[in-house]
Design a protein around this motif. Structure first.
Motif, PDB file in Angstrom:
ATOM      1  N   THR A  19      -8.805  -8.947  -3.816  1.00 56.61           N
ATOM      2  CA  THR A  19      -9.963  -8.130  -4.183  1.00 56.61           C
ATOM      3  C   THR A  19      -9.563  -6.673  -4.350  1.00 56.61           C
ATOM      4  N   LEU A  20      -8.755  -6.174  -3.442  1.00 55.59           N
ATOM      5  CA  LEU A  20      -8.290  -4.793  -3.513  1.00 55.59           C
ATOM      6  C   LEU A  20      -7.452  -4.572  -4.774  1.00 55.59           C
ATOM      7  N   LYS A  21      -6.557  -5.489  -5.066  1.00 49.68           N
ATOM      8  CA  LYS A  21      -5.724  -5.383  -6.261  1.00 49.68           C
ATOM      9  C   LYS A  21      -6.591  -5.363  -7.521  1.00 49.68           C
ATOM     10  N   GLN A  22      -7.595  -6.238  -7.578  1.00 50.04           N
ATOM     11  CA  GLN A  22      -8.490  -6.275  -8.741  1.00 50.04           C
ATOM     12  C   GLN A  22      -9.288  -4.986  -8.882  1.00 50.04           C
ATOM     13  N   SER A  65       2.718  -2.101   5.135  1.00 45.54           N
ATOM     14  CA  SER A  65       2.874  -0.725   5.585  1.00 45.54           C
ATOM     15  C   SER A  65       2.700   0.201   4.397  1.00 45.54           C
ATOM     16  N   PHE A  66       1.856   1.194   4.575  1.00 44.85           N
ATOM     17  CA  PHE A  66       1.610   2.168   3.521  1.00 44.85           C
ATOM     18  C   PHE A  66       2.196   3.518   3.920  1.00 44.85           C
ATOM     19  N   THR A  67       2.741   4.234   2.937  1.00 46.64           N
ATOM     20  CA  THR A  67       3.177   5.602   3.177  1.00 46.64           C
ATOM     21  C   THR A  67       1.931   6.437   3.444  1.00 46.64           C
ATOM     22  N   PRO A  68       2.090   7.642   3.997  1.00 46.25           N
ATOM     23  CA  PRO A  68       0.914   8.497   4.179  1.00 46.25           C
ATOM     24  C   PRO A  68       0.146   8.730   2.876  1.00 46.25           C
ATOM     25  N   ALA A  69       0.854   8.945   1.771  1.00 50.22           N
ATOM     26  CA  ALA A  69       0.175   9.168   0.486  1.00 50.22           C
ATOM     27  C   ALA A  69      -0.635   7.943   0.078  1.00 50.22           C
ATOM     28  N   GLN A  70      -0.074   6.756   0.264  1.00 49.63           N
ATOM     29  CA  GLN A  70      -0.783   5.528  -0.083  1.00 49.63           C
ATOM     30  C   GLN A  70      -1.980   5.317   0.833  1.00 49.63           C
ATOM     31  N   ALA A  71      -1.809   5.609   2.110  1.00 52.76           N
ATOM     32  CA  ALA A  71      -2.924   5.461   3.057  1.00 52.76           C
ATOM     33  C   ALA A  71      -4.072   6.386   2.673  1.00 52.76           C
ATOM     34  N   PHE A  72      -3.761   7.635   2.328  1.00 49.29           N
ATOM     35  CA  PHE A  72      -4.806   8.562   1.910  1.00 49.29           C
ATOM     36  C   PHE A  72      -5.427   8.151   0.583  1.00 49.29           C
ATOM     37  N   ALA A  73      -4.634   7.580  -0.313  1.00 53.00           N
ATOM     38  CA  ALA A  73      -5.188   7.104  -1.588  1.00 53.00           C
ATOM     39  C   ALA A  73      -6.201   5.992  -1.351  1.00 53.00           C
ATOM     40  N   LEU A  74      -5.932   5.134  -0.386  1.00 49.29           N
ATOM     41  CA  LEU A  74      -6.897   4.082  -0.046  1.00 49.29           C
ATOM     42  C   LEU A  74      -8.140   4.672   0.609  1.00 49.29           C
ATOM     43  N   ARG A  75      -7.948   5.693   1.407  1.00 43.93           N
ATOM     44  CA  ARG A  75      -9.101   6.372   2.021  1.00 43.93           C
ATOM     45  C   ARG A  75      -9.979   6.997   0.929  1.00 43.93           C
ATOM     46  N   ILE A  76      -9.347   7.643  -0.036  1.00 44.20           N
ATOM     47  CA  ILE A  76     -10.088   8.229  -1.164  1.00 44.20           C
ATOM     48  C   ILE A  76     -10.752   7.136  -1.992  1.00 44.20           C
ATOM     49  N   LEU A  77     -10.068   6.014  -2.157  1.00 41.97           N
ATOM     50  CA  LEU A  77     -10.670   4.888  -2.878  1.00 41.97           C
ATOM     51  C   LEU A  77     -11.991   4.498  -2.227  1.00 41.97           C
ATOM     52  N   TYR A  78     -11.992   4.441  -0.897  1.00 42.33           N
ATOM     53  CA  TYR A  78     -13.229   4.098  -0.203  1.00 42.33           C
ATOM     54  C   TYR A  78     -14.266   5.209  -0.342  1.00 42.33           C
ATOM     55  N   ASP A  80     -14.581   7.859  -2.371  1.00 40.57           N
ATOM     56  CA  ASP A  80     -15.003   8.333  -3.692  1.00 40.57           C
ATOM     57  C   ASP A  80     -15.456   7.230  -4.650  1.00 40.57           C
ATOM     58  N   TYR A  81     -15.030   5.998  -4.414  1.00 35.62           N
ATOM     59  CA  TYR A  81     -15.331   4.931  -5.370  1.00 35.62           C
ATOM     60  C   TYR A  81     -16.222   3.832  -4.801  1.00 35.62           C
ATOM     61  N   ILE A  82     -15.997   3.442  -3.576  1.00 35.31           N
ATOM     62  CA  ILE A  82     -16.726   2.293  -3.021  1.00 35.31           C
ATOM     63  C   ILE A  82     -17.832   2.764  -2.095  1.00 35.31           C
ATOM     64  N   ASN A  83     -17.479   3.414  -1.010  1.00 36.28           N
ATOM     65  CA  ASN A  83     -18.423   4.011  -0.064  1.00 36.28           C
ATOM     66  C   ASN A  83     -19.630   3.129   0.260  1.00 36.28           C
ATOM     67  N   ASN A  84     -19.355   1.857   0.466  1.00 32.13           N
ATOM     68  CA  ASN A  84     -20.399   0.907   0.821  1.00 32.13           C
ATOM     69  C   ASN A  84     -19.858  -0.013   1.916  1.00 32.13           C
ATOM     70  N   PRO A  85     -20.122   0.319   3.183  1.00 28.83           N
ATOM     71  CA  PRO A  85     -19.560  -0.483   4.264  1.00 28.83           C
ATOM     72  C   PRO A  85     -20.209  -1.859   4.425  1.00 28.83           C
ATOM     73  N   ASN A  91     -16.402  -2.766   3.632  1.00 27.23           N
ATOM     74  CA  ASN A  91     -16.319  -2.868   5.087  1.00 27.23           C
ATOM     75  C   ASN A  91     -14.884  -2.716   5.568  1.00 27.23           C
ATOM     76  N   LYS A  92     -13.971  -3.419   4.931  1.00 24.07           N
ATOM     77  CA  LYS A  92     -12.563  -3.360   5.336  1.00 24.07           C
ATOM     78  C   LYS A  92     -11.965  -1.989   5.049  1.00 24.07           C
ATOM     79  N   LEU A  93     -12.298  -1.403   3.902  1.00 22.28           N
ATOM     80  CA  LEU A  93     -11.763  -0.088   3.575  1.00 22.28           C
ATOM     81  C   LEU A  93     -12.385   1.011   4.433  1.00 22.28           C
ATOM     82  N   HIS A  94     -13.616   0.793   4.889  1.00 24.20           N
ATOM     83  CA  HIS A  94     -14.235   1.757   5.804  1.00 24.20           C
ATOM     84  C   HIS A  94     -13.426   1.825   7.102  1.00 24.20           C
ATOM     85  N   VAL A  95     -13.070   0.666   7.625  1.00 22.10           N
ATOM     86  CA  VAL A  95     -12.240   0.611   8.838  1.00 22.10           C
ATOM     87  C   VAL A  95     -10.909   1.312   8.574  1.00 22.10           C
TER      88      VAL A  95
END
Length: 105
Positions: A19-22, A65-78, A80-85, A91-95
């Motif tokens: 789902t994340l990849k898609q 394992s994600f680098t710090p940049a990748q971890a922050f990119a996923l945080r921004i994905l949640y 700025d783009y999803i923001n629906n827990p 829900n998973k990206l909120h965590v």
């Protein structure tokens, strides 16, 4: 340990990885608005490739394992783009977003 050496480890089920990849592929199909978005897209592309490689091996659980940049990119994905827990991916990206904030701040 320096900031750049700290990795963020995340466990996920196959369904979440797919789902994340898609979702990332959908975002990458659009044109980035500015340089900040281009940078975010570039890191999301790295994540997509990591997920693609992980998904080649058919299993139910993955640890990545994600680098710090990748971890922050996923945080921004949640944020700025999803923001629906309440949805599965949200829900998973909120965590993940909360854990990334705690680990790197």
């Amino acid at each position: 340990m320096s900031y750049s050496q700290r990795k963020y480890k995340f466990e996920m089920k196959r369904q979440l990885a797919e789902t994340l990849k898609q979702r990332i592929e959908t975002i990458l199909d659009s044109d980035p608005a500015d340089d900040d978005d281009k940078l975010h897209y570039a890191v999301l592309a790295e994540i997509r490739e990591r997920l693609y490689v992980k998904l080649i091996k058919n299993q139910t659980d993955y640890t990545i394992s994600f680098t710090p940049a990748q971890a922050f990119a996923l945080r921004i994905l949640y944020t700025d783009y999803i923001n629906n827990p309440t949805c599965y991916l949200g829900n998973k990206l909120h965590v993940l977003a909360v854990e990334v904030h705690k680990q790197f701040n």
